[in-house]
Design a protein around this motif. Sequence first.
Motif, PDB file in Angstrom:
ATOM      1  N   LEU A 271       0.822  -1.204   0.000  1.00  0.00           N
ATOM      2  CA  LEU A 271       0.000   0.000   0.000  1.00  0.00           C
ATOM      3  C   LEU A 271       0.860   1.260   0.000  1.00  0.00           C
ATOM      4  O   LEU A 271       0.522   2.250  -0.664  1.00  0.00           O
ATOM      5  CB  LEU A 271      -0.922  -0.014   1.225  1.00  0.00           C
ATOM      6  CG  LEU A 271      -2.126   0.932   1.197  1.00  0.00           C
ATOM      7  CD1 LEU A 271      -2.950   0.697  -0.064  1.00  0.00           C
ATOM      8  CD2 LEU A 271      -2.989   0.727   2.426  1.00  0.00           C
ATOM      9  N   ASP A 272       1.973   1.247   0.709  1.00  0.00           N
ATOM     10  CA  ASP A 272       2.896   2.393   0.687  1.00  0.00           C
ATOM     11  C   ASP A 272       3.403   2.656  -0.725  1.00  0.00           C
ATOM     12  O   ASP A 272       3.470   3.808  -1.175  1.00  0.00           O
ATOM     13  CB  ASP A 272       4.077   2.133   1.628  1.00  0.00           C
ATOM     14  CG  ASP A 272       3.701   2.321   3.094  1.00  0.00           C
ATOM     15  OD1 ASP A 272       2.741   3.069   3.359  1.00  0.00           O
ATOM     16  OD2 ASP A 272       4.348   1.700   3.952  1.00  0.00           O
ATOM     17  N   ALA A 273       3.770   1.582  -1.415  1.00  0.00           N
ATOM     18  CA  ALA A 273       4.246   1.735  -2.794  1.00  0.00           C
ATOM     19  C   ALA A 273       3.149   2.260  -3.700  1.00  0.00           C
ATOM     20  O   ALA A 273       3.392   3.107  -4.571  1.00  0.00           O
ATOM     21  CB  ALA A 273       4.778   0.395  -3.307  1.00  0.00           C
ATOM     22  N   ALA A 274       1.905   1.779  -3.511  1.00  0.00           N
ATOM     23  CA  ALA A 274       0.782   2.220  -4.341  1.00  0.00           C
ATOM     24  C   ALA A 274       0.454   3.688  -4.083  1.00  0.00           C
ATOM     25  O   ALA A 274       0.103   4.427  -5.007  1.00  0.00           O
ATOM     26  CB  ALA A 274      -0.433   1.343  -4.068  1.00  0.00           C
ATOM     27  N   LEU A 275       0.559   4.133  -2.832  1.00  0.00           N
ATOM     28  CA  LEU A 275       0.274   5.529  -2.505  1.00  0.00           C
ATOM     29  C   LEU A 275       1.224   6.469  -3.230  1.00  0.00           C
ATOM     30  O   LEU A 275       0.846   7.574  -3.631  1.00  0.00           O
ATOM     31  CB  LEU A 275       0.370   5.739  -0.990  1.00  0.00           C
ATOM     32  CG  LEU A 275      -0.789   5.194  -0.147  1.00  0.00           C
ATOM     33  CD1 LEU A 275      -0.437   5.231   1.330  1.00  0.00           C
ATOM     34  CD2 LEU A 275      -2.066   5.983  -0.414  1.00  0.00           C
ATOM     35  N   GLN A 276       2.457   6.042  -3.404  1.00  0.00           N
ATOM     36  CA  GLN A 276       3.438   6.873  -4.095  1.00  0.00           C
ATOM     37  C   GLN A 276       3.192   6.913  -5.598  1.00  0.00           C
ATOM     38  O   GLN A 276       3.544   7.891  -6.264  1.00  0.00           O
ATOM     39  CB  GLN A 276       4.844   6.356  -3.816  1.00  0.00           C
ATOM     40  CG  GLN A 276       5.254   6.440  -2.355  1.00  0.00           C
ATOM     41  CD  GLN A 276       6.633   5.860  -2.103  1.00  0.00           C
ATOM     42  OE1 GLN A 276       7.309   5.413  -3.032  1.00  0.00           O
ATOM     43  NE2 GLN A 276       7.071   5.882  -0.850  1.00  0.00           N
ATOM     44  N   MET A 277       2.556   5.884  -6.142  1.00  0.00           N
ATOM     45  CA  MET A 277       2.354   5.788  -7.591  1.00  0.00           C
ATOM     46  C   MET A 277       1.066   6.442  -8.058  1.00  0.00           C
ATOM     47  O   MET A 277       0.939   6.774  -9.232  1.00  0.00           O
ATOM     48  CB  MET A 277       2.375   4.316  -8.012  1.00  0.00           C
ATOM     49  CG  MET A 277       3.697   3.629  -7.768  1.00  0.00           C
ATOM     50  SD  MET A 277       3.664   1.864  -8.167  1.00  0.00           S
ATOM     51  CE  MET A 277       3.395   1.937  -9.944  1.00  0.00           C
TER      52      MET A 277
END
Length: 278
Positions: A105-111
Motif C-alpha cells: 500500500l505504501d508503494a501504491a500511494l506513491q504511484m
Amino acid sequence: MLGNYLIGLREGLEASLVVCILVAYLVKTGRRDALRPVWLGIAAACAISLGFGAALEFGSQELTFEAQEALGGSLSILAVGLVTWMVFWMRRTARHLKSELHGKLDAALQMGTGALVATALLAVGREGLETALFVWASVRASGEGSATPLVGVLLGLATAVVLGWLFYRGALRINLARFFTWTGAMLVVVAAGVLAYGVHDLQEARFLGGLSTKAFDISSAVPPDSWYGTLLKGVFNFQPDPTVLQLVVWVLYLGVTMAFFLAPRRDASARKPSPTAA
C-alpha cells in the motif's frame, strides 16, 4: 452445506482481513482521500468474481455431456490445486500478512490512484476468483441440484463479513495462525472429495479409464438419498461407489497433503548459522 459454508467462511475471512488492513492503515495514516480508490478496486474485484462464477455456471450448459464432464473435471483439479496452494500460503504468511500489505500500500500511494485501485483489486480479486472456482467445483461434486450449497456459501461469506467488521472495530481478537490451520485442515478434506469427483468427471468424459472398475460399493448400507448419505456427501463429498482410481487419488492427496500441512514448522531464524559458528 457445511463444506460450502467452510469455503465461504475461510475465503471470505481472508478477503475481509485484507480489506480491514487496507482501510485501517489508510485511516490511521491520515490518508482517507485514498479510501475511494481502494473501495473502487474492491467493488471491481467482487464484480469480476461474480462474473467469473456466472460464466462457469451458464457457459458450461451449452456444451455436450462429454465436454461438460471434461471441463468440470479439469476445473475441479485446478480448483483443488489453487486451494491447496492457498492453505499452505496462508499458514506460512498469516503472521506477516499485515506488514506485507502495508508495504504494497505504501508503494501504491506513491504511484497514484490507479495503483491503489490495482492493489485492492489484486488483493481481493485473488480470493474472489479462488472462491468462485472452488465453490463451483464443490457444488458440481455435491450434485444436490438445490440451492443448499449456495446458501451455505452465502452464510459463510456473511459470517466472514461480520467477523471482519468486528476485527476492524477491535471487538474480536483470535489467534489467526491457529484459526487458519484448523480451517485449512478441514478444507483439505473437502478438497480431497472435490479432487476425487474431478477424476470421476474425467473418467465419464473418457479422458481417463477405469470408470467401470469400482473399489467398493456400499450404496445399500449408505444410500445416497438417505439423510446420512446426503450429509456425508454435502460435507465430505463422500461417494458410496468410487472407482479404484478415485480412491487411490483421494488417499494419496489426503495423506500426503495433510502430512505436510500439519508437520511442525521450522523457524527460519533457527536454521540460519550463528556468526560464531560461521
